[in-house]
Scaffold this active site. Sequence first.
Site, PDB file in Angstrom:
ATOM      1  N   HIS A  93       0.834  -1.211   0.000  1.00  0.00           N
ATOM      2  CA  HIS A  93       0.000   0.000   0.000  1.00  0.00           C
ATOM      3  C   HIS A  93       0.864   1.255   0.000  1.00  0.00           C
ATOM      4  O   HIS A  93       0.699   2.160   0.821  1.00  0.00           O
ATOM      5  CB  HIS A  93      -0.936   0.002   1.218  1.00  0.00           C
ATOM      6  CG  HIS A  93      -1.845  -1.192   1.277  1.00  0.00           C
ATOM      7  ND1 HIS A  93      -2.903  -1.367   0.407  1.00  0.00           N
ATOM      8  CD2 HIS A  93      -1.850  -2.277   2.095  1.00  0.00           C
ATOM      9  CE1 HIS A  93      -3.528  -2.498   0.685  1.00  0.00           C
ATOM     10  NE2 HIS A  93      -2.913  -3.070   1.695  1.00  0.00           N
ATOM     11  N   ASP A 117      -6.519   0.466   5.031  1.00  0.00           N
ATOM     12  CA  ASP A 117      -5.218   0.114   4.455  1.00  0.00           C
ATOM     13  C   ASP A 117      -4.796   1.100   3.377  1.00  0.00           C
ATOM     14  O   ASP A 117      -3.601   1.316   3.148  1.00  0.00           O
ATOM     15  CB  ASP A 117      -5.273  -1.284   3.836  1.00  0.00           C
ATOM     16  CG  ASP A 117      -5.660  -2.347   4.834  1.00  0.00           C
ATOM     17  OD1 ASP A 117      -6.844  -2.711   4.866  1.00  0.00           O
ATOM     18  OD2 ASP A 117      -4.780  -2.807   5.588  1.00  0.00           O
TER      19      ASP A 117
END
Length: 353
Positions: free
Chosen positions: A106, A278
Amino acid sequence: MDFGLPKERARLKTLPPFGEEVREGRVALTPQGVRELSARGHRVYVERGAGEAAGFPDAAYEEAGARLVSREEAFRRGEVVLKVARPTQEEVALLRPGAAVMAFLHLAVAESALVEAMAAKGLTAIGYELVGNEGKRPVLKAMSEIAGRLAPQLAGRLLEAPTGPGVLLSGLPGIPPADVVILGAGTLGRAAARAFLGAGASVYLLDKDLPALEEAAREAPGAVTALVTQSRLERYVGFADVLVGAVAVPGEKTPVLLSRELLARMRKGAVLLDFAIDQGGIAETSRPGVYQELGITHFCLPNVPALVPRTASHALTATLLPFLLQLEDDPLRVPELRQGAYLLLGQKGGHLE
C-alpha cells in the site's frame, strides 16, 4: 533463489472487547509452502518464531526444508523477502541491496521517506494487493473474502454492552434486526453482505457501479442494493447501526466519502467498520486503530485477516505459491508479480507515478 521469511512485529492498540492490542500474526508461507519451494531447489530462510502466532512451529518449517535463522539473516539472505505487513525503515535497512520484497505494501499511502529509502537501496517492491492480471487479484481477493466474512463477528462484538449500545444483530420476533449499510459491492462488500444476512441483519449495499450491484444481488439475495448518490448516502448513513467501508481503488488512496458532518448524523453508539483503512480510509475521522469519536465506534484495523492468522496464512500461501513456483532467478519474469511492482530495482513503477 533464496527466500527470506521474517517474523511480523506490527501491533495496533485497540479498545475492548479486543484487548489492548492486535498483533500481526500472519506469515506469508506455511510449512507446506516452504516444502513446495524447497522441492524446486529454492532455499528458504525462516526467522525463528515466524509462524508461532499462526500455529506453525519452527520444527514444522525445519521438517519442510527451511533453514531457521536470526531476524537479520532472514532479511539479508533473501533475494526475495516475503512479508505480510509493509516493511519499516529498520527492516529496509536490513534488506540486501537490489533484493525484492513482497508484502501488502500500500505504498500509495506510505510515508514518502520510506518509499525513498526503498528506492535508494535499489529494491523491487511488489504489493500483494496488486498481484495478478486482467483485473483479477487473487491474493487481495482472498484477504477481502476473509475480512467480509469476519464483519458480522466484529460488528456484533462492538454492538454489545458495555462498550456498545447493546444491540443484537439479528433482532428477535417483534424486534427489528440491526440495519447494516455497506459502501462498496466488490469482493469484500459482497462477502460482508452474505455474512450479515446469514446473521439475520437487514443489509443495504451501495455502489456507483450497476454491474457490481447486479452481481451482489445474485450473490446476496435479500440485500437491498442501490446506486450511490449524495442524498442516498445521507439517508442510509443516518439510520445505520453498522456502516461498512468496503470501497477500494487498487494502487490508489481510497476516496473519502464520509465527512465529519455526515458521520455526526449517525446513531450514537453506531459502528463504523472501515476496511478501506489500508488505503487511507473512507471517512475523515478514520485512522488506524479501534476507538470512539463523534459517539461512533470506529473499527479501522489495517489487515483485518490478522485476527485469524492461521486461516489467513493458509490463504496467503494458496494464492501466492503458484506465482512463486514460476520463479527461476527473477520475480519480474512472472507477469502477475510484475503487475504488482511499485518499484523496479529502485525505479518507481506506474503505481507510484
